[in-house]
Design an enzyme around this catalytic site. Structure first.
Site, short mmCIF file in Angstrom:
data_model
loop_
_atom_site.label_atom_id
_atom_site.label_comp_id
_atom_site.label_asym_id
_atom_site.label_seq_id
_atom_site.Cartn_x
_atom_site.Cartn_y
_atom_site.Cartn_z
N ARG A 147 0.83 -1.21 0.00
CA ARG A 147 0.00 0.00 0.00
C ARG A 147 0.86 1.26 0.00
NH1 ARG A 147 -5.00 -1.72 4.09
NH2 ARG A 147 -6.28 -2.70 2.46
N LYS A 204 -17.42 -15.59 5.58
CA LYS A 204 -18.82 -15.42 5.94
C LYS A 204 -19.72 -15.02 4.77
CE LYS A 204 -18.11 -14.27 10.82
NZ LYS A 204 -18.40 -13.28 11.89
#
Length: 389
Positions: free
Chosen positions: A36, A188
């Protein structure tokens, strides 16, 4: 989407507040992945060369509005070889800056006003600066003081990283080369309902893997043992499968899995089809048949969007098999000019890095949540405020 950009902007002698995403992993004071930071450098260097006086505002971790030095940005300042200003609201340093100077402000999340987007905090953060540049795509899905609040006060622009992210993702969402294959994994279903539906509508084929895939396997009646899955998401999983059918999207669920008797890095791996999985088996990785089928799907695609590893890719080499096989095949097809590849999400990017193929991917996004929310079609507050209307 047309954004106000920094190109051709006269910034010489101007005080620029630059929002970057430096939320990187630091172990024993050392940065373990500078991706990043590296991606942010073109904007920093461009502003610097143009004579701007730059103060970078950034965050790390979740200090919850308190000055917790576990989350200091000092290691990042040391890595970049620039000065760290101990308080992000300090303005004394401005008078000593010269054209081309760059400093890093201490963690903006040390203040509660940041995540609350408090107007008074935003005003104080913006004070002393002539303009604001947002180059932190990865946090632009958050309406925080350092993404939205200051942009409402100062003339605001998109840096090259953020603008390029939006351009690449918009292109693949609006006019992808087909067949389009999307690979979504992770843990999830409940956090990815929107993106699964968006990709089911957009894609020709959708691979659902990882623990996410295990929930879908459970929903369709497969044995999943003592594994991570969401039993309460069964109806949602079936709804998504039906939604995909309605939009002529071919969904590929796991065929087999790499399992063990315990969830551990050094556990003994056995490959099993779902009919063979026992009650005490723990699913940890994609299986051999699943991986072979997924590689075939990659070979047939012209565009691939990938988010989420299909197993514990950080547990090399035993449990990285599935994720590394996908990474290597996507990279090989991209290198051969047969595929346009878009990859996002921290774990997924780390898998590319571990395989040494990150540079072969068409576009690697710095965003995780922002990447998924953009694909889902949600408005990203930190981007919307930069729109040139």
């Amino acid at each position: 989407m047309k954004l106000r950009r920094i190109e051709n902007l006269d910034v010489r002698g101007k005080y620029v507040l630059l929002r970057d995403d430096f939320n990187v992993q630091i172990v024993d004071g050392q940065i373990t992945d500078s991706f990043r930071i590296d991606q942010s450098m073109p904007t920093i260097n461009a502003l610097r060369a143009a004579g701007a006086r730059i103060a970078i505002v950034a965050h790390r971790g979740r200090p919850k509005g308190a000055r917790n030095m576990e989350y200091t940005l000092q290691p990042i300042a040391d890595f970049m070889k620039i000065k760290l200003i101990p308080d992000c609201l300090d303005k004394d340093f401005l008078k000593d800056m010269h054209d081309g100077d760059v400093v890093l402000l201490e963690n903006v999340r040390f203040y509660e006003g940041e995540e609350k987007n408090d107007p008074a905090f935003s005003a104080e953060l913006a004070r002393g600066f002539d303009l604001f540049v947002n180059d932190a795509f990865a946090v632009s899905h958050r309406a925080h003081a350092s993404t939205v609040g200051v942009a409402e006060i100062l003339p605001s622009y998109a840096g090259s990283l953020l603008a390029n992210e939006i351009e690449h993702l918009s292109n693949v969402m609006e006019n992808p080369k087909r067949p389009l294959l999307s690979i979504v994994a992770g843990s999830k279903v409940s956090t990815k309902i929107g993106v699964l539906k968006a990709l089911a509508k957009l894609s020709d084929t959708l691979i659902i893997g990882g623990a996410l895939g295990t929930t879908f396997n459970y929903a369709t009646g497969a044995r999943v043992g003592n594994s991570l899955y969401e039993a309460d998401q069964k109806d949602i999983a079936l709804e998504i499968l039906d939604y995909a059918r309605q939009h002529d999207c071919n969904v590929l669920l796991p065929l087999d899995k790499g399992v063990a008797k315990e969830f551990a890095r050094d556990a003994v791996r056995v490959n099993k089809g779902f009919s063979e999985i026992e009650d005490d088996d723990v699913i940890i990785d994609a299986g051999v048949q699943t991986t072979a089928r997924d590689i075939d799907a990659i070979k047939q695609a012209k565009t691939v969007i990938w988010n989420g590893t299909v197993g514990m890719a950080e547990w090399q080499p035993t449990w990285s098999y599935g994720s590394f096989a996908l990474a290597n095949e996507i990279a090989a097809q991209t290198r051969a000019g047969k595929l346009e590849s878009i990859v996002g999400g921290g774990d997924t990017v780390a898998a590319l890095e571990a395989c040494g193929v990150k540079d072969d991917i068409t576009y690697v996004s710095t965003g995780g949540g922002a990447f998924l929310e953009f694909i889902e079609g949600r408005t990203l507050p930190g981007v919307a405020i930069l729109e040139d209307k």
